[in-house]
Design an enzyme around this catalytic site. Structure first.
Site, short mmCIF file in Angstrom:
data_model
loop_
_atom_site.label_atom_id
_atom_site.label_comp_id
_atom_site.label_asym_id
_atom_site.label_seq_id
_atom_site.Cartn_x
_atom_site.Cartn_y
_atom_site.Cartn_z
N ASN A 19 0.87 -1.18 0.00
CA ASN A 19 0.00 0.00 0.00
C ASN A 19 0.90 1.23 0.00
O ASN A 19 1.71 1.41 0.92
CB ASN A 19 -0.86 0.05 1.26
CG ASN A 19 -2.21 -0.63 1.09
OD1 ASN A 19 -2.78 -1.07 2.06
ND2 ASN A 19 -2.74 -0.71 -0.11
N CYS A 83 -6.83 3.66 8.19
CA CYS A 83 -6.07 2.82 7.26
C CYS A 83 -4.93 2.19 8.05
O CYS A 83 -4.07 2.91 8.57
CB CYS A 83 -5.54 3.64 6.09
SG CYS A 83 -4.45 2.70 4.98
N HIS A 158 -15.51 -3.74 6.69
CA HIS A 158 -14.95 -4.80 5.88
C HIS A 158 -15.91 -5.98 5.77
O HIS A 158 -16.53 -6.39 6.77
CB HIS A 158 -13.64 -5.32 6.50
CG HIS A 158 -12.47 -4.42 6.27
ND1 HIS A 158 -11.73 -4.43 5.11
CD2 HIS A 158 -11.92 -3.46 7.06
CE1 HIS A 158 -10.76 -3.52 5.20
NE2 HIS A 158 -10.86 -2.93 6.38
N ASN A 190 -15.16 -2.35 2.17
CA ASN A 190 -14.00 -3.04 1.60
C ASN A 190 -14.32 -4.53 1.60
O ASN A 190 -15.10 -5.02 2.42
CB ASN A 190 -12.76 -2.78 2.45
CG ASN A 190 -12.44 -1.30 2.56
OD1 ASN A 190 -11.90 -0.71 1.64
ND2 ASN A 190 -12.79 -0.69 3.69
N GLU A 208 -10.37 -2.66 -2.34
CA GLU A 208 -10.50 -1.48 -1.47
C GLU A 208 -11.40 -0.43 -2.08
O GLU A 208 -11.20 -0.01 -3.23
CB GLU A 208 -9.12 -0.88 -1.18
CG GLU A 208 -8.31 -1.67 -0.18
CD GLU A 208 -7.21 -0.83 0.46
OE1 GLU A 208 -7.53 0.21 1.05
OE2 GLU A 208 -6.04 -1.23 0.34
N CYS A 218 -3.95 -4.59 2.69
CA CYS A 218 -4.84 -3.73 3.46
C CYS A 218 -4.70 -4.11 4.92
O CYS A 218 -5.04 -5.23 5.31
CB CYS A 218 -6.29 -3.88 2.99
SG CYS A 218 -7.47 -2.89 3.94
N THR A 220 -6.19 -2.86 7.80
CA THR A 220 -7.45 -3.08 8.51
C THR A 220 -8.18 -4.29 7.95
O THR A 220 -8.94 -4.96 8.67
CB THR A 220 -8.35 -1.84 8.43
OG1 THR A 220 -8.55 -1.47 7.05
CG2 THR A 220 -7.75 -0.66 9.20
N GLY A 221 -7.95 -4.60 6.66
CA GLY A 221 -8.53 -5.81 6.08
C GLY A 221 -7.91 -7.07 6.64
O GLY A 221 -8.59 -8.07 6.89
#
Length: 284
Positions: A19, A83, A158, A190, A208, A218, A220-221
């Site tokens: 990212n 993020c 998510h 997401n 995303e 990601c 937080t993913g």
């Protein structure tokens, strides 16, 4: 040497697990908040701008006890609450600029985030508490089969879909369908596709929102994926998540919250010609 332009501003380019982000020290830039979205939308497109998944402004803290605040924007100019990978980059830059020490707390739209800048470029962040966990929701589509998924908010919303082989999934196609589904309106979600290799390892691919495509990682993913898999009894509380960019993120679920650890790398710093993009700072 004569300066090429008097309207130049310093920026930083960083990446966390693939990212990538454009970062600004807004304690000196002093860009008004109402202009930040346009800067992100203008400069994040690849080929025409600097190119990034998102843009981060480090700003003076508004809350006592915080080292700094951040403003985070997706590549399309939309503001995001949080993020995970961006937070690690922000923490490392804040430490380098002298805005914060190795142990720091900073404000986000999702709440306070605690970070620890470690050696060799690694940063550990305590994400905001996971909320609104929902397991086994069925999403119906007019032109395709129903999808069984799970959802949780780890700073941003998510959806998590468990797959037998994550490498065969059409992430862009199915991800876009789920992200735009009325059940997640109006903000959308997401979408994470995961394959549980064993109790300590998960493969992850993420669509995303704001980027509107698959990204290399990601944060937080990754956290959402482990929260869901743990709730289903599929993994331990400490998991290594392998992203589509082949990077490894460590997620630890503890009583105090969800912790994300990984590298945050400086790519370069540069001077941007604001005139090229029709951008300016009021008062300059």
């Amino acid at each position: 040497m004569k300066p090429l332009s008097s309207n130049m501003q310093q920026f930083f380019k960083m990446q966390g697990s693939g990212n990538d982000f454009i970062l600004w020290d807004n304690t000196s830039l002093n860009l008004p908040g109402e202009l930040m979205s346009r800067w992100a939308e203008t400069l994040c497109p690849r080929g025409f701008g600097i190119g990034a998944d998102g843009m981060i402004f480090l700003d003076n803290p508004r809350t006592q006890g915080h080292d700094f605040d951040w403003h985070f924007f997706n590549a399309d100019g939309s503001r995001a609450e949080m993020c995970g990978n961006g937070s690690r980059c922000a923490a490392r830059l804040a430490h380098r600029l002298g805005l914060a020490g190795r142990e720091q707390v900073f404000g986000t739209d999702a709440g306070a985030v605690r970070a620890q800048v470690k050696d060799k470029g690694k940063v550990r962040v305590q994400l905001t508490p996971a909320e609104n966990l929902q397991l086994h929701s069925i999403l119906n589509f007019e032109e395709s089969s129903p999808v069984n998924l799970h959802s949780v908010n780890t700073g941003v919303p998510h959806a998590v879909i468990i797959c037998d082989d994550v490498h065969k999934v059409n992430v862009s196609g199915l991800g876009r369908m789920v992200r735009m589904h009325p059940d997640f309106a109006p903000a959308g979600t997401n979408v994470n596709f995961i394959q549980v290799k064993d109790r300590g390892h998960i493969y992850l691919r993420t669509y995303e929102r704001g980027v509107e495509d698959e990204t290399f990682a990601c944060g937080t993913g990754a956290a959402a994926s482990v929260v869901v898999a743990s709730a289903l009894g599929l993994c331990a509380n400490s998991v290594q998540v392998v992203t589509s960019g082949k990077e490894h993120l460590n997620i630890d679920l503890q009583e105090q919250g969800v912790f994300l650890t990984g590298k945050a790398d400086f790519i370069y710093q540069g001077m941007l010609f604001l005139d090229t993009f029709g951008l300016k700072i009021p008062g300059d």
